[in-house]
Design an enzyme around this catalytic site. Structure first.
Site, mmCIF file in Angstrom:
data_model
loop_
_atom_site.group_PDB
_atom_site.id
_atom_site.type_symbol
_atom_site.label_atom_id
_atom_site.label_comp_id
_atom_site.label_asym_id
_atom_site.label_seq_id
_atom_site.Cartn_x
_atom_site.Cartn_y
_atom_site.Cartn_z
ATOM 1 N N HIS A 70 45.234 47.340 53.804
ATOM 2 C CA HIS A 70 44.109 46.502 53.377
ATOM 3 C C HIS A 70 44.673 45.406 52.479
ATOM 4 O O HIS A 70 44.571 44.242 52.805
ATOM 5 C CB HIS A 70 43.047 47.356 52.668
ATOM 6 C CG HIS A 70 41.798 46.597 52.312
ATOM 7 N ND1 HIS A 70 40.648 47.187 51.865
ATOM 8 C CD2 HIS A 70 41.533 45.275 52.320
ATOM 9 C CE1 HIS A 70 39.711 46.270 51.632
ATOM 10 N NE2 HIS A 70 40.227 45.105 51.887
ATOM 11 N N GLU A 127 42.799 38.065 51.785
ATOM 12 C CA GLU A 127 43.472 38.962 50.829
ATOM 13 C C GLU A 127 44.336 38.172 49.854
ATOM 14 O O GLU A 127 44.380 38.461 48.654
ATOM 15 C CB GLU A 127 44.305 40.007 51.581
ATOM 16 C CG GLU A 127 43.470 41.091 52.234
ATOM 17 C CD GLU A 127 42.624 41.862 51.236
ATOM 18 O OE1 GLU A 127 43.162 42.316 50.212
ATOM 19 O OE2 GLU A 127 41.409 42.003 51.469
ATOM 20 N N HIS A 131 42.867 38.072 46.067
ATOM 21 C CA HIS A 131 43.628 38.957 45.174
ATOM 22 C C HIS A 131 44.992 38.393 44.779
ATOM 23 O O HIS A 131 45.384 38.447 43.622
ATOM 24 C CB HIS A 131 43.819 40.332 45.827
ATOM 25 C CG HIS A 131 42.526 40.973 46.223
ATOM 26 N ND1 HIS A 131 41.624 41.470 45.307
ATOM 27 C CD2 HIS A 131 41.959 41.169 47.443
ATOM 28 C CE1 HIS A 131 40.561 41.963 45.943
ATOM 29 N NE2 HIS A 131 40.738 41.795 47.240
#
Ligand SMILES: *[C@@H]1O[C@H](CO)[C@@H](O)[C@H](O)[C@H]1NC(C)=O
Ligand SMILES: *[C@@H]1O[C@H](CO)[C@@H](O)[C@H](O)[C@H]1NC(C)=O
Length: 396
Positions: A70, A127, A131
């Site tokens: 993930h 992603e 992040h």
């Protein structure tokens, strides 16, 4: 502060910079610093890193015997987090960036970092932007001779290498927790299997159907994300979203992972097509035990059945139309109607495979006097006893 950057001088007049930031070995561990420290060498405020993994079954993504990536998330030390920290670095060409700078990482990601909706590229962009741009040690200003996008390369390379050290599928399978359309598992069994391997609790998440779908591994970091040391730690933030029991760990459809099923007839021939049977045993694998349609434990090195603890790794070697098995104890044979693996076995028994189960003398049914529990081991017989069982091969 000691030199933070590593300069590599090539022979002659030209020189090149290493692509990563080098921090002192005495840099503090994130979330454990007691004084201020340069945030190029201390991940701050996002010092609690999570390597998060998916188990997607609908639609399925990635190999049937592996979890998928993930991301890598920089939570604050209390579990809160920042997101989307630098829109100017929300790159929209992750594939090209990695193709140019880290092609082997890209190729690994194409198998193991998958989205279940949209394109992988857009998932990687998400992603990174949400992040990755919040990781303090990846700021462009932390690099000397910064080349545009090199920090995103460091993010993906590091995330992949962390994931490669976290083989969740094998860790669960080693404790008898394998995908099944019929079995259910308890949260405590899943947590125990992962903690035994990782050393710290792992956050175990389920979807609203009580299906296991995500794992979060927690770390602090000494030094930078690029070149520092990831140190496993205890979770902070939200706990498990799974119920305490009745957790499903569904097979990925179309995969080759064995699905425990009750076989009421003894198939005469190997099933054809990709019917979930998988290929005949060869190489390293586990011998899982299926009883009453549920996978329950596995065979350990002496050839006995055990329902707790770690499965033994067997080696299957093709022999004639079947195969032989050996464990760390030695060759495996049916001796006095019982399965045994030992250094005193001189001739390994040749087993067959029906596409799903190990067979002996044309039958996939083996027996035990009782289902073992706790630390009890059960002898596996080829002659009738009160408990029937089957053996499935799980390649490693
Ligand atoms: C840890 O380092 C950060 C960044 O320098 C700083 O802001 C924070 O106050 C430090 N924590 C402690 C307890 O000194
Ligand atoms: C990717 O896009 C960035 C700008 O967002 C650009 O600086 C970089 O050169 C591009 N990289 C490749 C390999 O195309």
């Amino acid at each position: 502060m000691a030199a933070r950057y590593l300069f590599l001088f090539a022979a002659g007049a030209s020189w090149a910079l290493a692509s990563s930031v080098t921090c002192s070995a005495s840099a503090p561990v994130s979330c454990h610093n007691t004084t201020s420290y340069d945030t190029c060498c201390l991940n701050y405020p996002g010092g609690h890193m999570l390597q998060t993994q998916f188990w997607d079954t609908n639609p399925a993504t990635g190999p049937s015997n592996s979890w998928t990536i993930h991301g890598l998330w920089p939570d604050h030390c209390d579990g809160t987090f920042d997101s989307s920290c630098d829109a100017s670095r929300a790159y929209t060409n992750i594939t090209q960036i990695l193709q140019a700078a880290a092609p082997s990482t890209l190729s690994y990601m194409q198998t193991y970092w998958k989205t279940n909706s949209g394109t992988d590229e857009s998932f990687w962009e998400h992603e990174w932007a949400k992040h990755g741009t919040c990781i303090s040690t990846l700021r462009p200003s932390c690099y000397s001779g910064y080349q545009p996008t090199q920090e995103a390369v460091d993010f993906f390379v590091r995330t992949v290498s962390l994931f490669q050290g976290l083989p969740s599928y094998s860790w669960l399978a080693g404790a008898g927790i394998v995908p099944s359309s019929t079995a259910t598992y308890t949260l405590s069994a899943i947590e125990a299997a992962l903690t035994a391997q990782f050393g710290f609790s792992v956050t175990v998440n389920c979807n609203s159907n009580n299906e296991l779908d995500e794992l979060w591994y927690h770390y602090n970091v000494r030094g930078s994300v690029q070149s520092g040391t990831f140190i496993p730690t205890t979770p902070v933030g939200s706990g498990s979203t799974c119920p305490s029991s009745g957790i499903k760990y569904l097979p990925k459809p179309g995969g080759t992972t064995s699905t425990p099923t009750v076989s009421t007839s003894s198939p005469a021939a190997s099933p054809t097509g990709g019917g979930g049977g998988g290929t005949a045993p060869s190489g390293s694998g586990y011998l899982n035990v299926v009883t009453s349609g549920t996978q329950k434990g596995c065979i350990i090195s002496a050839g006995t059945w055990y329902t707790s603890g770690t499965c033994a790794t067997f080696t299957a070697t093709p022999s004639g139309s079947g195969f032989t098995l050996s464990s760390s104890k030695g060759k495996c044979a049916i001796s006095s109607n019982a399965l045994t693996c030992s250094s005193s076995v001189s001739t390994a028994t040749v087993f067959s495979y029906d596409g799903t189960h190990v067979t002996y003398s044309g039958s996939s049914t083996f027996y035990a006097t009782a289902v073992p529990s706790g630390t009890t081991q059960a002898t596996v017989y080829t002659t009738s006893h009160s408990v029937s069982l089957q053996l499935t091969w799980q390649a490693l």
